[in-house]
Design an enzyme around this catalytic site. Sequence first.
Site, short mmCIF file in Angstrom:
data_model
loop_
_atom_site.label_atom_id
_atom_site.label_comp_id
_atom_site.label_asym_id
_atom_site.label_seq_id
_atom_site.Cartn_x
_atom_site.Cartn_y
_atom_site.Cartn_z
N GLU A 37 -24.58 54.00 -2.08
CA GLU A 37 -26.02 53.80 -2.25
C GLU A 37 -26.75 54.55 -1.16
O GLU A 37 -26.25 54.65 -0.04
CB GLU A 37 -26.37 52.31 -2.15
CG GLU A 37 -26.08 51.53 -3.41
CD GLU A 37 -25.56 50.14 -3.14
OE1 GLU A 37 -25.56 49.72 -1.97
OE2 GLU A 37 -25.15 49.47 -4.09
N TYR A 49 -24.45 64.36 -0.89
CA TYR A 49 -23.67 63.68 -1.94
C TYR A 49 -23.63 64.52 -3.22
O TYR A 49 -22.58 64.62 -3.87
CB TYR A 49 -24.25 62.30 -2.23
CG TYR A 49 -24.27 61.37 -1.02
CD1 TYR A 49 -23.25 61.43 -0.07
CD2 TYR A 49 -25.29 60.46 -0.81
CE1 TYR A 49 -23.26 60.60 1.04
CE2 TYR A 49 -25.31 59.63 0.29
CZ TYR A 49 -24.29 59.71 1.22
OH TYR A 49 -24.29 58.89 2.32
C1 LIG Z 1 -26.57 62.76 5.85
C2 LIG Z 1 -25.85 63.34 7.06
C3 LIG Z 1 -24.60 62.50 7.37
C4 LIG Z 1 -25.42 64.79 6.76
O1 LIG Z 1 -24.64 65.25 7.84
P1 LIG Z 1 -24.59 66.81 8.23
O2 LIG Z 1 -23.43 67.02 9.14
O3 LIG Z 1 -25.91 67.25 8.72
O4 LIG Z 1 -24.32 67.48 6.80
P2 LIG Z 1 -23.59 68.87 6.50
O5 LIG Z 1 -23.97 69.88 7.54
O6 LIG Z 1 -22.14 68.64 6.28
O7 LIG Z 1 -24.29 69.29 5.13
C5 LIG Z 1 -23.58 69.39 3.91
C6 LIG Z 1 -24.60 69.65 2.82
O8 LIG Z 1 -25.53 68.57 2.73
C7 LIG Z 1 -26.83 69.07 2.47
N1 LIG Z 1 -27.70 68.75 3.61
C8 LIG Z 1 -27.34 68.24 4.81
N2 LIG Z 1 -28.43 68.04 5.59
C9 LIG Z 1 -29.49 68.42 4.86
C10 LIG Z 1 -30.89 68.44 5.11
N3 LIG Z 1 -31.40 68.01 6.29
N4 LIG Z 1 -31.71 68.87 4.13
C11 LIG Z 1 -31.22 69.30 2.95
N5 LIG Z 1 -29.88 69.32 2.65
C12 LIG Z 1 -29.04 68.88 3.60
C13 LIG Z 1 -26.69 70.56 2.26
O9 LIG Z 1 -26.45 70.78 0.88
C14 LIG Z 1 -25.46 70.88 3.06
O10 LIG Z 1 -24.78 72.00 2.59
P3 LIG Z 1 -25.17 73.48 3.14
O11 LIG Z 1 -25.08 73.38 4.63
O12 LIG Z 1 -24.11 74.35 2.56
O13 LIG Z 1 -26.54 73.75 2.67
C15 LIG Z 1 -26.81 63.40 8.30
O14 LIG Z 1 -28.02 64.01 7.91
C16 LIG Z 1 -27.09 62.05 8.90
O15 LIG Z 1 -26.35 61.55 9.75
N6 LIG Z 1 -28.21 61.40 8.49
C17 LIG Z 1 -28.61 60.11 9.06
C18 LIG Z 1 -27.71 59.00 8.58
C19 LIG Z 1 -27.79 58.86 7.08
O16 LIG Z 1 -28.85 58.95 6.49
N7 LIG Z 1 -26.63 58.58 6.45
C20 LIG Z 1 -26.54 58.38 5.01
C21 LIG Z 1 -26.56 56.93 4.68
S1 LIG Z 1 -26.53 56.66 2.91
#
Ligand SMILES: CC(C)(COP(=O)(O)OP(=O)(O)OC[C@H]1O[C@@H](n2cnc3c(N)ncnc32)[C@H](O)[C@@H]1OP(=O)(O)O)[C@@H](O)C(=O)NCCC(=O)NCCS
Length: 148
Positions: free
Chosen positions: A101, A113
Amino acid sequence: MLKLANVSDATCLAQLERAASAAPWTLQQFTDCLAEKNPAYILWENDRAIGFVIYHLIDGQCEIYNIAVHPDFQKNGRGKYLLEQVIDTARARRCQSIFLEVRVSNQAALALYQKLGFNEIGIRRNYYKMSSTAREDAIMMAVDLFYD
Ligand SMILES: CC(C)(COP(=O)(O)OP(=O)(O)OC[C@H]1O[C@@H](n2cnc3c(N)ncnc32)[C@H](O)[C@@H]1OP(=O)(O)O)[C@@H](O)C(=O)NCCC(=O)NCCS
């Protein structure tokens, strides 16, 4: 380096979560979740914990409970890597689907996701409490795993 977390890591996960998330879990939530033996991986780089994923896996079903990457290390593939570890584990355990979720406004998580094949399967209205007055809908997502 990826390490399996145990209940003594709850404080570490809660600190990471507070730095990363707009709606952070409490320390008690992490403690309870780990005490219930839900698996969690912590990503360590240069002796620093920079991300985690916590999930549940039973009877062929897997659910991602939480994932976060510290803001200093985001947008560099770590979130994708953490999620892929859970998908690999779920495959090894012959799970049929993985569920999760996410808040409707959480564009980064939604994009992550979707990139890994998750599709929207429903909405939970007002699921997340964001403050004493504000709530936010959750999008329910799932990916089906297939085997030869
Ligand atoms: C969601 C989260 C875990 C992603 O981690 P991350 O290490 O930045 O993600 P990645 O670098 O592996 O990104 C993988 C893909 O996700 C997408 N993505 C990640 N961050 C993004 C952003 N800020 N905006 C748009 N797309 C994004 C992209 O498609 C990316 O692929 P690409 O780099 O080839 O474009 C991070 O933003 C986070 O910790 N957020 C706060 C906690 C949270 O909201 N957790 C989810 C709870 S449901």
